[in-house]
Design a protein around this motif. Structure first.
Motif, PDB file in Angstrom:
ATOM      1  N   LYS A  52       0.849  -1.182   0.000  1.00  0.00           N
ATOM      2  CA  LYS A  52       0.000   0.000   0.000  1.00  0.00           C
ATOM      3  C   LYS A  52       0.888   1.236   0.000  1.00  0.00           C
ATOM      4  CE  LYS A  52      -4.050   1.993   2.322  1.00  0.00           C
ATOM      5  NZ  LYS A  52      -4.962   1.901   3.485  1.00  0.00           N
ATOM      6  N   VAL A  53       1.014   1.855  -1.167  1.00  0.00           N
ATOM      7  CA  VAL A  53       1.869   3.029  -1.332  1.00  0.00           C
ATOM      8  C   VAL A  53       0.987   4.254  -1.525  1.00  0.00           C
ATOM      9  CG1 VAL A  53       3.741   4.074  -2.647  1.00  0.00           C
ATOM     10  CG2 VAL A  53       3.646   1.587  -2.381  1.00  0.00           C
ATOM     11  N   LYS A  54       1.267   5.274  -0.779  1.00  0.00           N
ATOM     12  CA  LYS A  54       0.457   6.498  -0.812  1.00  0.00           C
ATOM     13  C   LYS A  54       0.347   7.068  -2.223  1.00  0.00           C
ATOM     14  CE  LYS A  54       0.241  11.091   1.358  1.00  0.00           C
ATOM     15  NZ  LYS A  54       0.920  12.026   2.303  1.00  0.00           N
ATOM     16  N   GLY A  55      -0.885   7.306  -2.663  1.00  0.00           N
ATOM     17  CA  GLY A  55      -1.118   7.987  -3.930  1.00  0.00           C
ATOM     18  C   GLY A  55      -1.321   7.102  -5.135  1.00  0.00           C
ATOM     19  N   VAL A  56      -1.075   5.787  -5.003  1.00  0.00           N
ATOM     20  CA  VAL A  56      -1.217   4.882  -6.152  1.00  0.00           C
ATOM     21  C   VAL A  56      -1.930   3.609  -5.711  1.00  0.00           C
ATOM     22  CG1 VAL A  56       0.851   5.759  -7.300  1.00  0.00           C
ATOM     23  CG2 VAL A  56       1.018   3.788  -5.768  1.00  0.00           C
ATOM     24  N   SER A  57      -2.317   2.817  -6.716  1.00  0.00           N
ATOM     25  CA  SER A  57      -3.045   1.580  -6.423  1.00  0.00           C
ATOM     26  C   SER A  57      -2.196   0.330  -6.593  1.00  0.00           C
ATOM     27  CB  SER A  57      -4.275   1.480  -7.337  1.00  0.00           C
ATOM     28  OG  SER A  57      -3.883   1.470  -8.702  1.00  0.00           O
ATOM     29  N   CYS A  58      -0.939   0.478  -7.055  1.00  0.00           N
ATOM     30  CA  CYS A  58      -0.112  -0.707  -7.291  1.00  0.00           C
ATOM     31  C   CYS A  58       0.914  -0.882  -6.174  1.00  0.00           C
ATOM     32  CB  CYS A  58       0.596  -0.614  -8.648  1.00  0.00           C
ATOM     33  SG  CYS A  58       1.927   0.595  -8.716  1.00  0.00           S
ATOM     34  N   PRO A  59       1.337  -2.117  -5.914  1.00  0.00           N
ATOM     35  CA  PRO A  59       2.390  -2.349  -4.930  1.00  0.00           C
ATOM     36  C   PRO A  59       3.763  -1.999  -5.486  1.00  0.00           C
ATOM     37  CG  PRO A  59       1.708  -4.420  -5.891  1.00  0.00           C
ATOM     38  CD  PRO A  59       0.797  -3.376  -6.453  1.00  0.00           C
ATOM     39  N   LEU A  60       4.715  -1.848  -4.593  1.00  0.00           N
ATOM     40  CA  LEU A  60       6.089  -1.505  -4.959  1.00  0.00           C
ATOM     41  C   LEU A  60       7.037  -2.570  -4.404  1.00  0.00           C
ATOM     42  CD1 LEU A  60       7.831   1.944  -4.761  1.00  0.00           C
ATOM     43  CD2 LEU A  60       8.829   0.006  -3.548  1.00  0.00           C
ATOM     44  N   ALA A  61       7.921  -3.079  -5.256  1.00  0.00           N
ATOM     45  CA  ALA A  61       8.905  -4.084  -4.837  1.00  0.00           C
ATOM     46  C   ALA A  61      10.303  -3.489  -4.906  1.00  0.00           C
ATOM     47  CB  ALA A  61       8.822  -5.324  -5.731  1.00  0.00           C
ATOM     48  N   ILE A  62      11.106  -3.744  -3.864  1.00  0.00           N
ATOM     49  CA  ILE A  62      12.442  -3.172  -3.793  1.00  0.00           C
ATOM     50  C   ILE A  62      13.390  -4.153  -3.111  1.00  0.00           C
ATOM     51  CG2 ILE A  62      12.140  -2.037  -1.549  1.00  0.00           C
ATOM     52  CD1 ILE A  62      13.549   0.447  -2.784  1.00  0.00           C
ATOM     53  N   ASN A  63      14.689  -4.005  -3.370  1.00  0.00           N
ATOM     54  CA  ASN A  63      15.730  -4.882  -2.811  1.00  0.00           C
ATOM     55  C   ASN A  63      15.582  -6.314  -3.305  1.00  0.00           C
ATOM     56  OD1 ASN A  63      18.114  -5.087  -1.295  1.00  0.00           O
ATOM     57  ND2 ASN A  63      17.033  -5.778   0.535  1.00  0.00           N
ATOM     58  N   LEU A  64      14.990  -6.486  -4.483  1.00  0.00           N
ATOM     59  CA  LEU A  64      14.803  -7.820  -5.046  1.00  0.00           C
ATOM     60  C   LEU A  64      16.132  -8.506  -5.336  1.00  0.00           C
ATOM     61  CD1 LEU A  64      11.946  -6.966  -7.576  1.00  0.00           C
ATOM     62  CD2 LEU A  64      11.687  -8.195  -5.414  1.00  0.00           C
ATOM     63  N   PHE A  65      17.160  -7.727  -5.678  1.00  0.00           N
ATOM     64  CA  PHE A  65      18.464  -8.281  -6.060  1.00  0.00           C
ATOM     65  C   PHE A  65      19.505  -8.116  -4.948  1.00  0.00           C
ATOM     66  CE2 PHE A  65      16.250  -6.766  -9.846  1.00  0.00           C
ATOM     67  CZ  PHE A  65      16.291  -7.874 -10.682  1.00  0.00           C
ATOM     68  N   GLY A  66      19.044  -7.855  -3.718  1.00  0.00           N
ATOM     69  CA  GLY A  66      19.934  -7.389  -2.669  1.00  0.00           C
ATOM     70  C   GLY A  66      20.713  -8.415  -1.885  1.00  0.00           C
ATOM     71  N   SER A  67      21.124  -9.524  -2.494  1.00  0.00           N
ATOM     72  CA  SER A  67      22.030 -10.479  -1.856  1.00  0.00           C
ATOM     73  C   SER A  67      22.599 -11.376  -2.947  1.00  0.00           C
ATOM     74  CB  SER A  67      21.310 -11.333  -0.803  1.00  0.00           C
ATOM     75  OG  SER A  67      20.490 -12.311  -1.425  1.00  0.00           O
ATOM     76  N   PRO A  68      23.737 -12.045  -2.696  1.00  0.00           N
ATOM     77  CA  PRO A  68      24.261 -12.979  -3.702  1.00  0.00           C
ATOM     78  C   PRO A  68      23.262 -14.083  -4.028  1.00  0.00           C
ATOM     79  CG  PRO A  68      25.930 -12.509  -2.035  1.00  0.00           C
ATOM     80  CD  PRO A  68      24.647 -11.913  -1.534  1.00  0.00           C
TER      81      PRO A  68
END
Length: 490
Positions: A52-68
């Motif tokens: 739930k991101v303020k102002g939009v209806s879509c989710p946000l994904a981050i740090n997907l590549f953040g480890s070996p």
């Protein structure tokens, strides 16, 4: 193990391994998501799905590549060295003479295995389930992050920017940040050395607009390929097909002839007009850990936005290392080692530590067998693709583990006489190097941290490293374990 073909497969695979955390509370794309994500990245934490991101209806994904481990999963392998092994196998054939990087890489697209992974064009695609044109094609649909307090605005940070050579139609895919100016325009941060910038210059010479498409998501391998230092004659989506072990499906954009990844979450279509005045873009908190300065760049005008019905927004942040981008860089380091060794067979390994933010510091271990070999390697590396930006090269002997920077520095600093063993040169600088003498031009330093040979003017005996007798060491370790002074794993 099959590499994920799109972001939802990747998210599912991460979640099944406990490597992704869902956050159901509302979060703000203005600074807050960065503050939350940075703390998780620095702690070595999981990928995050902000539902739930303020102002939009879509989710946000981050740090997907953040480890070996997550980076390896993105490419469908247990360890990144497996990809290097596949690439090494392709290179075990007769190559053009001369040993030049460009000649070596010119054969890669001709290899049977790579040609089997050429992209395939399809007529319909998930990325075009919803098509918005004109005023409806608004960037307000996306939770674009304002990452740091002095950023000039929100920036799209994990794009695949697609252009085509105006003469040949050959596509280029690069990862260039996009500053949102308003709901229908962004900056186009093309560095002069990049493929997209070359297409822009040619379009300007021809007096025509340059179509641009920006893909968000798709196969994680395609996201990686967009930031990999590939040569012009190796198409990014062919390389991502090689990583996926199957061709990438592409579909024609709705407002241009560009081909875009069918499995993407969102496609932003538009154009850049070279006849239009440049616009100030930046500052932006960059991967160096400092703000890159404001400068003039072209403007992207949005003509359409297409997306999946249930799209998500993949993004990343950069800043003081280590960050998620370090692991994308680690993949490049591991995957491209065989290519480097084909040009310089004496190279054993190399490492770009996080503190060097890719271009500031590179450790290289070599099998040294003749005088001056360290300098040969330095000069050759500065002539190889994006290695031309390397500010400091530290060359050490073959038995030094360059993946351990502390050990590599200890060896090198023990072995140098500064006046004798440091080489200064000059060449291209990364645009983001704020300390460079001039924009895109700086000095470089090579450090010969190898043992010196008689042919290099060193006639005294070279001392041996201190090391305990192996049998005594094993017996001592057994006693220490029995006394509880070291753990069994030691």
């Amino acid at each position: 193990m099959q590499a994920p073909l799109n972001m939802r497969q990747f998210v599912k695979a991460l979640e099944s391994r406990g490597w992704l955390k869902r956050v159901s509370e509302e979060v703000d794309p203005f600074l807050e998501i960065t503050a939350l994500s940075d703390a998780v990245m620095k702690a070595g934490g999981p990928a995050l799905m902000f539902e739930k991101v303020k102002g939009v209806s879509c989710p946000l994904a981050i740090n997907l590549f953040g480890s070996p481990q997550r980076m390896a999963l993105a490419l469908g392998v247990e360890h990144l060295d497996e990809v290097a092994g596949r690439l090494r196998g392709l290179l075990e054939l007769e190559l053009p003479s001369g040993g030049l990087w460009s000649k070596l890489l010119s054969v890669l697209p001709k290899l049977k295995e790579l040609k089997a992974f050429a992209p395939q064009k399809v007529k319909s695609a998930p990325c075009q389930e919803v098509v918005l044109r004109g005023e409806q094609a608004s960037l307000d649909l996306l939770p674009i992050l304002t990452c740091w307090p002095q950023d000039a605005g929100p920036f799209i940070t994990l794009p695949q920017v697609i252009t085509a050579d105006p003469d040949t139609g050959k596509h280029n895919v690069g990862m260039y940040r996009l500053q949102r100016f308003d709901e229908h325009t962004t900056g186009m941060h093309w560095h002069r050395h990049k493929g997209g910038a070359s297409h822009y210059r040619r379009a300007k010479e021809l007096g025509q607009k340059l179509p641009v498409a920006v893909a968000l998501g798709g196969a994680p391998a395609s996201v990686y390929a967009a930031c990999a230092p590939l040569p012009e004659n190796l198409p990014e989506y062919m390389f991502s097909g090689f990583l996926l072990r199957r061709p990438v499906e592409l579909v024609q954009a709705v407002t241009s002839e560009l081909l875009v990844p069918a499995e993407a979450e969102v496609i932003i279509e538009g154009y850049v007009d070279p006849a239009e005045p440049l616009r100030v873009e930046g500052p932006f908190g960059d991967h160096t850990g400092y703000y890159s300065l404001a400068d003039d760049y072209p403007v992207l005008h949005v003509t359409a936005v297409t997306h999946r019905k249930d799209y998500l927004y993949p993004t990343t942040i950069v800043g003081i290392p280590p960050m998620e981008d370090y692991y994308l860089g680690m993949a490049t380091e591991r995957i491209f080692l065989p290519l480097l060794q084909t040009v310089l067979p004496e190279v054993v390994d190399y490492h770009m530590p996080a503190e060097g933010v890719f271009h500031n510091l590179v450790f290289v271990s070599i099998k040294k067998d003749h005088p001056g070999q360290a300098y040969k390697v330095m000069n050759a590396l500065w002539g190889q693709g994006q290695m031309m930006f390397a500010k400091i090269l530290v060359i050490v002997d073959a038995d030094v583990d360059v993946q351990d920077p502390q050990r590599a520095w200890w060896e090198a600093l023990n072995h140098i006489d500064p006046q004798r063993d440091i080489l200064f040169s000059k060449g291209p600088a990364d645009v983001l190097d704020h300390a460079a003498q001039l924009p895109c031009l700086h000095s470089k330093m090579g450090i010969d941290g190898t043992k010196k040979l008689p042919g290099e003017g060193f006639e005294r005996p070279w001392p041996e490293r201190i090391a305990m007798d192996p049998e005594v060491e094993r017996a001592a370790l057994a006693r220490l374990k029995a006394w509880g002074l070291v753990t069994p794993e030691k």
